[in-house]
Design an enzyme around this catalytic site. Structure first.
Site, PDB file in Angstrom:
ATOM      1  N   HIS A  38      16.043 -35.302 -15.429  1.00 33.00           N
ATOM      2  CA  HIS A  38      16.193 -36.300 -14.363  1.00 33.00           C
ATOM      3  C   HIS A  38      16.091 -35.640 -13.001  1.00 33.00           C
ATOM      4  O   HIS A  38      16.930 -34.823 -12.629  1.00 33.00           O
ATOM      5  CB  HIS A  38      17.546 -36.994 -14.485  1.00 33.00           C
ATOM      6  N   ASP A  40      15.135 -37.004  -8.904  1.00 31.91           N
ATOM      7  CA  ASP A  40      14.875 -38.172  -8.067  1.00 31.91           C
ATOM      8  C   ASP A  40      13.941 -37.876  -6.905  1.00 31.91           C
ATOM      9  O   ASP A  40      14.001 -38.571  -5.873  1.00 31.91           O
ATOM     10  CB  ASP A  40      16.195 -38.725  -7.534  1.00 31.91           C
ATOM     11  N   GLU A 140      15.013 -45.676 -14.474  1.00 37.68           N
ATOM     12  CA  GLU A 140      16.466 -45.571 -14.406  1.00 37.68           C
ATOM     13  C   GLU A 140      17.083 -46.947 -14.151  1.00 37.68           C
ATOM     14  O   GLU A 140      17.349 -47.340 -13.029  1.00 37.68           O
ATOM     15  CB  GLU A 140      16.890 -44.593 -13.300  1.00 37.68           C
ATOM     16  N   HIS A 167      21.823 -49.061 -14.694  1.00 36.35           N
ATOM     17  CA  HIS A 167      22.207 -48.117 -13.649  1.00 36.35           C
ATOM     18  C   HIS A 167      23.677 -48.389 -13.353  1.00 36.35           C
ATOM     19  O   HIS A 167      24.476 -48.519 -14.284  1.00 36.35           O
ATOM     20  CB  HIS A 167      21.296 -48.229 -12.417  1.00 36.35           C
ATOM     21  N   HIS A 208      24.561 -43.582 -17.589  1.00 37.48           N
ATOM     22  CA  HIS A 208      24.974 -44.737 -16.772  1.00 37.48           C
ATOM     23  C   HIS A 208      25.568 -45.876 -17.590  1.00 37.48           C
ATOM     24  O   HIS A 208      26.129 -46.808 -17.000  1.00 37.48           O
ATOM     25  CB  HIS A 208      23.828 -45.294 -15.919  1.00 37.48           C
ATOM     26  N   HIS A 229      21.053 -37.517 -17.842  1.00 40.19           N
ATOM     27  CA  HIS A 229      21.826 -36.789 -16.820  1.00 40.19           C
ATOM     28  C   HIS A 229      23.292 -37.224 -16.877  1.00 40.19           C
ATOM     29  O   HIS A 229      23.721 -38.094 -16.141  1.00 40.19           O
ATOM     30  CB  HIS A 229      21.226 -36.965 -15.417  1.00 40.19           C
ATOM     31  N   ASP A 360      19.609 -33.834 -11.928  1.00 41.68           N
ATOM     32  CA  ASP A 360      19.743 -34.915 -10.938  1.00 41.68           C
ATOM     33  C   ASP A 360      19.538 -34.405  -9.519  1.00 41.68           C
ATOM     34  O   ASP A 360      20.188 -34.868  -8.574  1.00 41.68           O
ATOM     35  CB  ASP A 360      21.097 -35.623 -11.053  1.00 41.68           C
TER      36      ASP A 360
END
Length: 424
Positions: A38, A40, A140, A167, A208, A229, A360
């Site tokens: 993961h 971003d 995600e 999420h 999540h 993650h 992350d």
């Protein structure tokens, strides 16, 4: 679906010196580069560059991620998160997800000597062999599907290889770890979505999600699942971490937890500070965070001007009352050693074959003090080597386990929908 092997070349006793640990890590990364779950960067590029992809070959100090630091970190494959905010109405979220997917494809096209789009485990291994970083897509949040099986399949045809079921907010069909209970895990629609993901070869990602969602999905899955993650709740009791009960079920499922570096998930001290900070914002009547969902250039708009407009929305200094609190309550730091504690706990409960890494990066404002950016993976690996991890164990952690899960999901798919060679 469990395969509890060490995934590599032996189980030795590790090393006794920093030099030995460094050499062992270099050998492990040469044989099995990091396959991270993961990152971003697409979101960070949207916010900071109007979704522009320039400058990553030269280094971007404003980001956690760029090409030189990916190379320094031994990264050979990356699930790029095509995250969009769960506050968006679902049809808007589906459109924004397509924009994020477009960013990844443009990123790879801009740097073809360094990056390669990958859809399968074989593609990842080919990228390793060619010296390029395999680039895969991960959605995600199930809000991006807009409640549509057709949208799910369309994303799969674009190369999406995992979908995180929620999420931070529930969907209509699945409960999030950080929302109030809704349907009690997964309802019939949620179970059907898990079945469809398995059928078309898209990994079910349980980061999540609420524990009830995790147990329901693991009970229904016909292919290995992942946590892209997350970390270990027994080490730090944070709602985004995974309980031992679920880790044991993940082992039976054959899946992998990719341990994350997010400080609040790793360190009880940082988690407590974060909770106090949130409580102070609420006491002062301030919004939970100052972050807002960034736009992306419309046809004819200049990406730089869009980025500048967004930067202006974040330029206001903190409320003086909050700044006074921050001055009196300095933020503690997490460390690579604490991340290693989570990695070792997950190994002990789920088994060596069921762990990986999901940093992350560029998804949080700050990472552990000694893992500040994507060049940091060798720091963590040296910490593990100093604790006695062998080269084979490190190789299992860095990429062999995730490659196995990707391959087994491909084999379990009855109608795989990732792009074929003719469409690439």
């Amino acid at each position: 679906m469990s395969t509890d092997t060490d995934g590599g070349t032996g189980t030795g006793t590790g090393t006794g010196t920093d030099a030995d640990a460094g050499a062992l890590v270099e050998e492990a990364l040469a044989a099995s580069p990091v396959f991270d779950g993961h990152n971003d960067l697409p979101l960070a590029l949207r916010a900071r560059s109007g979704s522009g992809v320039e400058g990553l070959d030269l280094g971007r100090a404003d980001l956690h991620t760029d090409l030189p630091r990916l190379r320094s970190g031994g990264v050979g494959a990356q699930f790029w998160s095509v995250y969009v905010s769960s506050s968006l109405p679902e049809p808007e979220a589906a459109v924004a997800t397509l924009e994020q997917i477009d960013t990844v494809y443009r990123l790879v096209a801009r740097y073809p000597d360094d990056l390669r789009i990958a859809y399968t485990a074989a593609d990842v291994e080919d990228a390793f062999a060619s010296g390029r970083i395999a680039s895969l897509l991960g959605i995600e949040g199930g809000h991006s599907l807009a409640g549509s099986s057709g949208v799910l399949r369309a994303f799969a045809r674009l190369g999406v290889r995992y979908v995180t079921l929620t999420h931070n907010d529930n969907t209509a069909w699945a409960d999030s770890a950080t929302d109030e209970p809704g349907v009690g895990g997964l309802d019939d629609t949620g179970l059907a979505i898990v079945a469809e993901l398995n059928r078309v070869g898209v990994l079910v990602d349980l980061s999540h999600t609420a524990e009830s969602t995790q147990l329901a999905a693991l009970g229904a899955a016909t292919a290995p699942a992942i946590f892209s993650h997350s970390s270990a709740r027994a080490v730090n009791d944070h709602p985004r971490n995974v309980s031992d009960t679920v880790l044991e079920r993940l082992r039976a499922n054959g899946g992998v937890i990719q341990l994350t570096f997010v400080p609040a998930f790793i360190s009880p001290d940082v988690a407590a500070w974060s909770a106090d900070h949130a409580a102070e914002r609420e006491r002062l009547g301030l919004p939970a965070h100052s972050w807002t969902w960034p736009g992306t250039p419309r046809p004819g708009e200049d990406p730089k001007s869009v980025a500048e407009q967004y930067a202006q929305t974040l330029a206001a200094p903190p409320d003086p009352r909050l700044q006074e609190w921050l001055d009196r309550h300095p933020r503690p730091e997490a460390t690579a050693a604490q991340v290693a504690d989570h990695v070792e706990h997950a190994r002990d409960v789920a088994g060596l074959a069921h762990i990986g890494l999901g940093g992350d990066y560029d998804g949080v404002d700050r990472q552990p003090a000694d893992l500040p950016d994507v060049a940091g993976y060798p720091v963590l690996l040296r910490e593990l080597a100093s604790r006695g991890w062998s080269r084979g164990e490190l190789e299992a952690l860095t990429s062999r386990n995730v490659l196995r899960v990707l391959r087994e999901a491909e084999e379990a798919a009855t109608e795989p929908l990732w792009p074929t060679a003719a469409l690439r």
